[in-house]
Design a protein around this motif. Structure first.
Motif, PDB file in Angstrom:
ATOM      1  N   CYS A 214     -14.712   0.240  -8.248  1.00 13.95           N
ATOM      2  CA  CYS A 214     -13.968   1.492  -8.268  1.00 13.95           C
ATOM      3  C   CYS A 214     -12.474   1.192  -8.205  1.00 13.95           C
ATOM      4  O   CYS A 214     -12.026   0.434  -7.350  1.00 13.95           O
ATOM      5  N   ARG A 215     -11.718   1.796  -9.098  1.00 16.22           N
ATOM      6  CA  ARG A 215     -10.263   1.635  -9.139  1.00 16.22           C
ATOM      7  C   ARG A 215      -9.614   2.970  -8.796  1.00 16.22           C
ATOM      8  O   ARG A 215      -9.941   4.001  -9.401  1.00 16.22           O
ATOM      9  N   ASP A 216      -8.718   2.946  -7.808  1.00 19.47           N
ATOM     10  CA  ASP A 216      -8.036   4.164  -7.391  1.00 19.47           C
ATOM     11  C   ASP A 216      -7.034   4.620  -8.448  1.00 19.47           C
ATOM     12  O   ASP A 216      -6.488   3.808  -9.201  1.00 19.47           O
ATOM     13  N   LYS A 217      -6.750   5.904  -8.457  1.00 19.14           N
ATOM     14  CA  LYS A 217      -5.663   6.440  -9.264  1.00 19.14           C
ATOM     15  C   LYS A 217      -4.346   5.878  -8.728  1.00 19.14           C
ATOM     16  O   LYS A 217      -4.239   5.510  -7.554  1.00 19.14           O
ATOM     17  N   THR A 218      -3.340   5.833  -9.549  1.00 19.46           N
ATOM     18  CA  THR A 218      -2.021   5.351  -9.153  1.00 19.46           C
ATOM     19  C   THR A 218      -1.467   6.210  -8.009  1.00 19.46           C
ATOM     20  O   THR A 218      -1.610   7.434  -8.020  1.00 19.46           O
TER      21      THR A 218
ATOM     22  N   ALA B  90      -2.422   6.665  -4.936  1.00 17.89           N
ATOM     23  CA  ALA B  90      -3.429   7.486  -4.254  1.00 17.89           C
ATOM     24  C   ALA B  90      -3.757   6.981  -2.853  1.00 17.89           C
ATOM     25  O   ALA B  90      -4.760   7.401  -2.274  1.00 17.89           O
ATOM     26  N   LEU B  91      -2.921   6.115  -2.296  1.00 19.31           N
ATOM     27  CA  LEU B  91      -3.219   5.554  -0.974  1.00 19.31           C
ATOM     28  C   LEU B  91      -3.349   6.651   0.086  1.00 19.31           C
ATOM     29  O   LEU B  91      -4.245   6.588   0.927  1.00 19.31           O
ATOM     30  N   SER B  92      -2.496   7.657   0.051  1.00 14.27           N
ATOM     31  CA  SER B  92      -2.588   8.722   1.061  1.00 14.27           C
ATOM     32  C   SER B  92      -3.907   9.489   0.928  1.00 14.27           C
ATOM     33  O   SER B  92      -4.527   9.830   1.948  1.00 14.27           O
ATOM     34  N   LEU B  93      -4.375   9.730  -0.291  1.00 17.31           N
ATOM     35  CA  LEU B  93      -5.670  10.386  -0.488  1.00 17.31           C
ATOM     36  C   LEU B  93      -6.788   9.503   0.059  1.00 17.31           C
ATOM     37  O   LEU B  93      -7.707   9.989   0.718  1.00 17.31           O
ATOM     38  N   ARG B  94      -6.721   8.203  -0.205  1.00 20.21           N
ATOM     39  CA  ARG B  94      -7.715   7.261   0.327  1.00 20.21           C
ATOM     40  C   ARG B  94      -7.743   7.332   1.847  1.00 20.21           C
ATOM     41  O   ARG B  94      -8.804   7.429   2.464  1.00 20.21           O
TER      42      ARG B  94
ATOM     43  N   GLN C  35      -1.927  -3.345  -0.145  1.00 19.20           N
ATOM     44  CA  GLN C  35      -2.438  -1.997   0.071  1.00 19.20           C
ATOM     45  C   GLN C  35      -3.763  -1.796  -0.661  1.00 19.20           C
ATOM     46  O   GLN C  35      -3.964  -2.327  -1.751  1.00 19.20           O
ATOM     47  N   MET C  36      -4.644  -0.998  -0.062  1.00 19.33           N
ATOM     48  CA  MET C  36      -5.922  -0.697  -0.688  1.00 19.33           C
ATOM     49  C   MET C  36      -5.704   0.062  -1.997  1.00 19.33           C
ATOM     50  O   MET C  36      -4.885   0.980  -2.047  1.00 19.33           O
ATOM     51  N   CYS C  37      -6.433  -0.360  -3.035  1.00 17.36           N
ATOM     52  CA  CYS C  37      -6.246   0.259  -4.355  1.00 17.36           C
ATOM     53  C   CYS C  37      -7.560   0.403  -5.119  1.00 17.36           C
ATOM     54  O   CYS C  37      -7.549   0.677  -6.312  1.00 17.36           O
ATOM     55  N   GLY C  38      -8.670   0.225  -4.460  1.00 20.19           N
ATOM     56  CA  GLY C  38      -9.971   0.333  -5.098  1.00 20.19           C
ATOM     57  C   GLY C  38     -11.048  -0.161  -4.154  1.00 20.19           C
ATOM     58  O   GLY C  38     -10.756  -0.519  -3.007  1.00 20.19           O
ATOM     59  N   SER C  39     -12.268  -0.210  -4.626  1.00 19.20           N
ATOM     60  CA  SER C  39     -13.395  -0.618  -3.788  1.00 19.20           C
ATOM     61  C   SER C  39     -14.412  -1.422  -4.578  1.00 19.20           C
ATOM     62  O   SER C  39     -14.654  -1.133  -5.756  1.00 19.20           O
ATOM     63  N   LEU C  40     -15.009  -2.386  -3.908  1.00 19.57           N
ATOM     64  CA  LEU C  40     -16.202  -3.069  -4.389  1.00 19.57           C
ATOM     65  C   LEU C  40     -17.305  -2.725  -3.402  1.00 19.57           C
ATOM     66  O   LEU C  40     -17.164  -2.972  -2.196  1.00 19.57           O
ATOM     67  N   ILE C  41     -18.373  -2.129  -3.896  1.00 22.68           N
ATOM     68  CA  ILE C  41     -19.475  -1.694  -3.045  1.00 22.68           C
ATOM     69  C   ILE C  41     -20.771  -2.228  -3.652  1.00 22.68           C
ATOM     70  O   ILE C  41     -21.051  -1.995  -4.834  1.00 22.68           O
ATOM     71  N   ILE C  42     -21.542  -2.932  -2.845  1.00 25.02           N
ATOM     72  CA  ILE C  42     -22.853  -3.423  -3.281  1.00 25.02           C
ATOM     73  C   ILE C  42     -23.925  -2.593  -2.576  1.00 25.02           C
ATOM     74  O   ILE C  42     -24.011  -2.581  -1.346  1.00 25.02           O
ATOM     75  N   LEU C  43     -24.716  -1.911  -3.382  1.00 22.65           N
ATOM     76  CA  LEU C  43     -25.802  -1.077  -2.864  1.00 22.65           C
ATOM     77  C   LEU C  43     -27.134  -1.766  -3.045  1.00 22.65           C
ATOM     78  O   LEU C  43     -27.348  -2.473  -4.029  1.00 22.65           O
TER      79      LEU C  43
ATOM     80  N   GLU D 230      -9.771   6.418 -10.424  1.00 22.27           N
ATOM     81  CA  GLU D 230      -9.418   6.481 -11.839  1.00 22.27           C
ATOM     82  C   GLU D 230     -10.618   6.081 -12.691  1.00 22.27           C
ATOM     83  O   GLU D 230     -10.859   6.627 -13.758  1.00 22.27           O
ATOM     84  N   SER D 231     -11.377   5.100 -12.181  1.00 22.92           N
ATOM     85  CA  SER D 231     -12.561   4.644 -12.909  1.00 22.92           C
ATOM     86  C   SER D 231     -13.600   4.113 -11.929  1.00 22.92           C
ATOM     87  O   SER D 231     -13.257   3.639 -10.841  1.00 22.92           O
ATOM     88  N   VAL D 232     -14.856   4.223 -12.331  1.00 21.02           N
ATOM     89  CA  VAL D 232     -15.977   3.679 -11.561  1.00 21.02           C
ATOM     90  C   VAL D 232     -16.935   3.026 -12.551  1.00 21.02           C
ATOM     91  O   VAL D 232     -17.383   3.664 -13.501  1.00 21.02           O
ATOM     92  N   GLU D 233     -17.202   1.750 -12.326  1.00 19.57           N
ATOM     93  CA  GLU D 233     -18.217   1.040 -13.104  1.00 19.57           C
ATOM     94  C   GLU D 233     -19.404   0.780 -12.183  1.00 19.57           C
ATOM     95  O   GLU D 233     -19.213   0.420 -11.024  1.00 19.57           O
ATOM     96  N   ILE D 234     -20.596   0.938 -12.714  1.00 17.65           N
ATOM     97  CA  ILE D 234     -21.812   0.672 -11.944  1.00 17.65           C
ATOM     98  C   ILE D 234     -22.685  -0.256 -12.773  1.00 17.65           C
ATOM     99  O   ILE D 234     -23.042   0.064 -13.910  1.00 17.65           O
ATOM    100  N   HIS D 235     -23.004  -1.405 -12.194  1.00 15.52           N
ATOM    101  CA  HIS D 235     -23.775  -2.424 -12.889  1.00 15.52           C
ATOM    102  C   HIS D 235     -24.895  -2.933 -11.995  1.00 15.52           C
ATOM    103  O   HIS D 235     -24.692  -3.076 -10.779  1.00 15.52           O
TER     104      HIS D 235
END
Length: 90
Positions: free
Chosen positions: A7-11, A13-17, A46-54, A78-83
């Motif tokens: 997951c990539r954050d919008k530009t 967007a740290l305060s929203l996060r 600064q945090m700018c996205g996430s890597l999450i393993i489910l 901004e984007s989410v890839e799921i693989h």
């Protein structure tokens, strides 16, 4: 099976996060399917996205989990890839 969410954050967007972080962490704890996760960091640390393993039964379940994540509902990404992902080391 494992699913990787990239997951990539919008530009800027740290305060929203930060505003939705506790709700996101509560969701992670409540759902119990996150095997491990953490934020991506930009060049300022600064945090700018996430890597999450489910650990889930299907990619459809992973997609549904991602759609209900408070971060996603708040419009953080901004984007989410799921693989599908295969654990080999660790």
């Amino acid at each position: 099976m494992h699913a990787a969410l990239i997951c990539r954050d919008k530009t800027d967007a740290l305060s929203l996060r930060m505003d939705t972080r506790q709700a996101h962490l509560d969701y992670v704890a409540r759902t119990g399917v996150v095997e491990f996760a953490g934020p991506f960091l930009n060049d300022k640390g600064q945090m700018c996205g996430s890597l999450i393993i489910l650990r889930v039964d299907s990619l459809d379940i992973a997609r549904a989990w991602a759609a209900e994540d408070p971060y996603a509902k708040a419009g953080l990404f901004e984007s989410v890839e799921i693989h599908e992902w295969k654990k080999v080391i660790g």
